[in-house]
Design a protein around this motif. Structure first.
Motif, PDB file in Angstrom:
ATOM      1  N   ARG A   1       0.804  -1.232   0.000  1.00 27.10           N
ATOM      2  CA  ARG A   1       0.000   0.000   0.000  1.00 27.10           C
ATOM      3  C   ARG A   1       0.830   1.270   0.000  1.00 27.10           C
ATOM      4  NH1 ARG A   1      -5.066  -1.504   3.943  1.00 27.10           N
ATOM      5  NH2 ARG A   1      -5.767  -3.228   2.645  1.00 27.10           N
ATOM      6  N   SER A   2       2.029   1.218   0.535  1.00 28.91           N
ATOM      7  CA  SER A   2       2.857   2.420   0.593  1.00 28.91           C
ATOM      8  C   SER A   2       3.683   2.626  -0.681  1.00 28.91           C
ATOM      9  CB  SER A   2       3.789   2.361   1.798  1.00 28.91           C
ATOM     10  OG  SER A   2       4.676   1.273   1.647  1.00 28.91           O
ATOM     11  N   ARG A   3       3.667   1.659  -1.585  1.00 31.66           N
ATOM     12  CA  ARG A   3       4.432   1.786  -2.825  1.00 31.66           C
ATOM     13  C   ARG A   3       3.865   2.896  -3.706  1.00 31.66           C
ATOM     14  NH1 ARG A   3       5.576  -4.133  -5.275  1.00 31.66           N
ATOM     15  NH2 ARG A   3       7.723  -4.196  -4.578  1.00 31.66           N
ATOM     16  N   GLN A   4       4.761   3.550  -4.420  1.00 30.68           N
ATOM     17  CA  GLN A   4       4.323   4.604  -5.331  1.00 30.68           C
ATOM     18  C   GLN A   4       3.745   3.960  -6.597  1.00 30.68           C
ATOM     19  OE1 GLN A   4       7.418   7.273  -6.497  1.00 30.68           O
ATOM     20  NE2 GLN A   4       5.996   8.828  -7.177  1.00 30.68           N
ATOM     21  N   PRO A   5       2.576   4.406  -7.034  1.00 30.83           N
ATOM     22  CA  PRO A   5       1.985   3.808  -8.238  1.00 30.83           C
ATOM     23  C   PRO A   5       2.745   4.230  -9.497  1.00 30.83           C
ATOM     24  CG  PRO A   5       0.631   5.618  -7.447  1.00 30.83           C
ATOM     25  CD  PRO A   5       1.718   5.419  -6.446  1.00 30.83           C
ATOM     26  N   VAL A   6       2.612   3.438 -10.546  1.00 32.54           N
ATOM     27  CA  VAL A   6       3.185   3.784 -11.840  1.00 32.54           C
ATOM     28  C   VAL A   6       2.045   4.190 -12.764  1.00 32.54           C
ATOM     29  CG1 VAL A   6       5.205   2.309 -11.618  1.00 32.54           C
ATOM     30  CG2 VAL A   6       3.134   1.398 -12.654  1.00 32.54           C
ATOM     31  N   TYR A   7       2.374   5.010 -13.754  1.00 31.39           N
ATOM     32  CA  TYR A   7       1.388   5.516 -14.683  1.00 31.39           C
ATOM     33  C   TYR A   7       1.840   5.213 -16.097  1.00 31.39           C
ATOM     34  CZ  TYR A   7       0.009   7.992 -10.523  1.00 31.39           C
ATOM     35  OH  TYR A   7      -0.374   8.286  -9.240  1.00 31.39           O
ATOM     36  N   ARG A   8       0.889   4.800 -16.936  1.00 31.75           N
ATOM     37  CA  ARG A   8       1.214   4.487 -18.324  1.00 31.75           C
ATOM     38  C   ARG A   8       1.078   5.750 -19.168  1.00 31.75           C
ATOM     39  NH1 ARG A   8      -1.431   0.013 -22.395  1.00 31.75           N
ATOM     40  NH2 ARG A   8      -0.093   0.565 -24.139  1.00 31.75           N
ATOM     41  N   LEU A   9       2.119   6.032 -19.954  1.00 30.50           N
ATOM     42  CA  LEU A   9       2.086   7.188 -20.843  1.00 30.50           C
ATOM     43  C   LEU A   9       1.248   6.888 -22.069  1.00 30.50           C
ATOM     44  CD1 LEU A   9       5.790   8.442 -20.995  1.00 30.50           C
ATOM     45  CD2 LEU A   9       3.898   9.398 -19.693  1.00 30.50           C
ATOM     46  N   LEU A  10       0.430   7.844 -22.463  1.00 39.07           N
ATOM     47  CA  LEU A  10      -0.328   7.739 -23.704  1.00 39.07           C
ATOM     48  C   LEU A  10       0.308   8.582 -24.798  1.00 39.07           C
ATOM     49  CD1 LEU A  10      -3.960   7.926 -22.282  1.00 39.07           C
ATOM     50  CD2 LEU A  10      -2.618   5.899 -22.862  1.00 39.07           C
ATOM     51  N   LYS A  11       0.988   9.655 -24.397  1.00 38.37           N
ATOM     52  CA  LYS A  11       1.706  10.527 -25.328  1.00 38.37           C
ATOM     53  C   LYS A  11       3.130  10.698 -24.814  1.00 38.37           C
ATOM     54  CE  LYS A  11      -1.928  13.012 -27.493  1.00 38.37           C
ATOM     55  NZ  LYS A  11      -1.865  13.875 -28.631  1.00 38.37           N
ATOM     56  N   SER A  12       4.014  11.079 -25.718  1.00 40.40           N
ATOM     57  CA  SER A  12       5.413  11.224 -25.322  1.00 40.40           C
ATOM     58  C   SER A  12       5.614  12.471 -24.467  1.00 40.40           C
ATOM     59  CB  SER A  12       6.311  11.271 -26.561  1.00 40.40           C
ATOM     60  OG  SER A  12       5.968  12.360 -27.382  1.00 40.40           O
ATOM     61  N   LEU A  13       6.695  12.481 -23.731  1.00 39.70           N
ATOM     62  CA  LEU A  13       7.068  13.609 -22.877  1.00 39.70           C
ATOM     63  C   LEU A  13       8.500  14.014 -23.182  1.00 39.70           C
ATOM     64  CD1 LEU A  13       5.730  12.662 -19.321  1.00 39.70           C
ATOM     65  CD2 LEU A  13       4.903  14.467 -20.812  1.00 39.70           C
ATOM     66  N   TYR A  14       8.867  15.241 -22.781  1.00 39.09           N
ATOM     67  CA  TYR A  14      10.252  15.675 -22.910  1.00 39.09           C
ATOM     68  C   TYR A  14      11.152  14.725 -22.126  1.00 39.09           C
ATOM     69  CZ  TYR A  14       8.397  20.038 -24.709  1.00 39.09           C
ATOM     70  OH  TYR A  14       7.743  20.969 -25.453  1.00 39.09           O
ATOM     71  N   GLY A  15      12.289  14.415 -22.704  1.00 44.17           N
ATOM     72  CA  GLY A  15      13.249  13.541 -22.050  1.00 44.17           C
ATOM     73  C   GLY A  15      13.119  12.089 -22.460  1.00 44.17           C
ATOM     74  N   LEU A  16      11.997  11.719 -23.034  1.00 44.51           N
ATOM     75  CA  LEU A  16      11.797  10.349 -23.503  1.00 44.51           C
ATOM     76  C   LEU A  16      12.682  10.148 -24.736  1.00 44.51           C
ATOM     77  CD1 LEU A  16      10.035   7.854 -22.904  1.00 44.51           C
ATOM     78  CD2 LEU A  16       8.380   8.749 -24.529  1.00 44.51           C
ATOM     79  N   ALA A  17      13.497   9.117 -24.743  1.00 37.69           N
ATOM     80  CA  ALA A  17      14.470   8.923 -25.818  1.00 37.69           C
ATOM     81  C   ALA A  17      13.803   8.808 -27.179  1.00 37.69           C
ATOM     82  CB  ALA A  17      15.314   7.687 -25.540  1.00 37.69           C
ATOM     83  N   SER A  18      12.595   8.275 -27.239  1.00 37.30           N
ATOM     84  CA  SER A  18      11.926   8.083 -28.521  1.00 37.30           C
ATOM     85  C   SER A  18      11.028   9.255 -28.914  1.00 37.30           C
ATOM     86  CB  SER A  18      11.114   6.787 -28.492  1.00 37.30           C
ATOM     87  OG  SER A  18      10.188   6.807 -27.433  1.00 37.30           O
ATOM     88  N   SER A  19      10.982  10.335 -28.138  1.00 35.60           N
ATOM     89  CA  SER A  19      10.121  11.481 -28.461  1.00 35.60           C
ATOM     90  C   SER A  19      10.390  12.079 -29.843  1.00 35.60           C
ATOM     91  CB  SER A  19      10.242  12.571 -27.400  1.00 35.60           C
ATOM     92  OG  SER A  19       9.608  12.186 -26.221  1.00 35.60           O
ATOM     93  N   PRO A  20      11.655  12.319 -30.228  1.00 33.67           N
ATOM     94  CA  PRO A  20      11.890  12.869 -31.569  1.00 33.67           C
ATOM     95  C   PRO A  20      11.398  11.936 -32.669  1.00 33.67           C
ATOM     96  CG  PRO A  20      13.872  13.037 -30.239  1.00 33.67           C
ATOM     97  CD  PRO A  20      12.890  12.206 -29.467  1.00 33.67           C
ATOM     98  N   HIS A  21      11.609  10.649 -32.499  1.00 40.72           N
ATOM     99  CA  HIS A  21      11.176   9.661 -33.489  1.00 40.72           C
ATOM    100  C   HIS A  21       9.651   9.624 -33.591  1.00 40.72           C
ATOM    101  CE1 HIS A  21      11.252   6.020 -35.887  1.00 40.72           C
ATOM    102  NE2 HIS A  21      10.424   5.459 -35.034  1.00 40.72           N
TER     103      HIS A  21
END
Length: 136
Positions: free
Chosen positions: A99-119
């Motif tokens: 319960r104390s673990r931080q949740p993860v979120y799935r990206l639907l669109k790219s964000l700055y810093g994502l290696a594949s964003s330019p592609h």
């Protein structure tokens, strides 16, 4: 800032810590075509010589437009929490140790810093220009 030096509003931009990404594990393509300066100068010189109109445009938040083509999960930065009744309900179904673990979120669109964003943006732009009738 306001004239008196106080904050007008707080702004933030989400950025992926892409330096932690590993080719073949976290992303598979980061290539995006770019124009060499000499090529751009030649095109501008030809257009100027023949009196052709030229237009330049900037695409606001270009790297945020690309659709992510495979599952990418992120955690929020330390200190950022989402208050959500749905999230709270989901946590209640977890075992006590998780319960104390931080949740993860799935990206639907790219964000700055994502290696594949330019592609991803390059693919989106290419599809748009092809739909307009231009060819590669």
């Amino acid at each position: 800032y306001n004239a008196d030096g106080t904050y007008d509003r707080h702004k933030a931009r989400g950025v992926i810590r892409g330096f932690l990404s590993q080719l073949g594990i976290d992303y598979y393509a980061s290539y995006a075509p770019t124009t060499m300066l000499s090529t751009a100068r030649i095109v501008m010189a030809i257009a100027a010589k023949h009196g052709l109109p030229m237009h330049h445009t900037g695409i606001p938040q270009a790297f945020l437009q690309g659709q992510v083509n495979r599952p990418i999960y992120v955690t929020l930065p330390k200190g950022i929490h989402i208050k959500s009744q749905i999230l709270d309900t989901m946590r209640q179904t977890l075992p006590e140790t998780d319960r104390s673990r931080q949740p993860v979120y799935r990206l639907l669109k790219s964000l700055y810093g994502l290696a594949s964003s330019p592609h991803l943006f390059s693919k989106l732009l290419s599809a748009f220009l092809t739909k307009l009738g231009l060819e590669r």
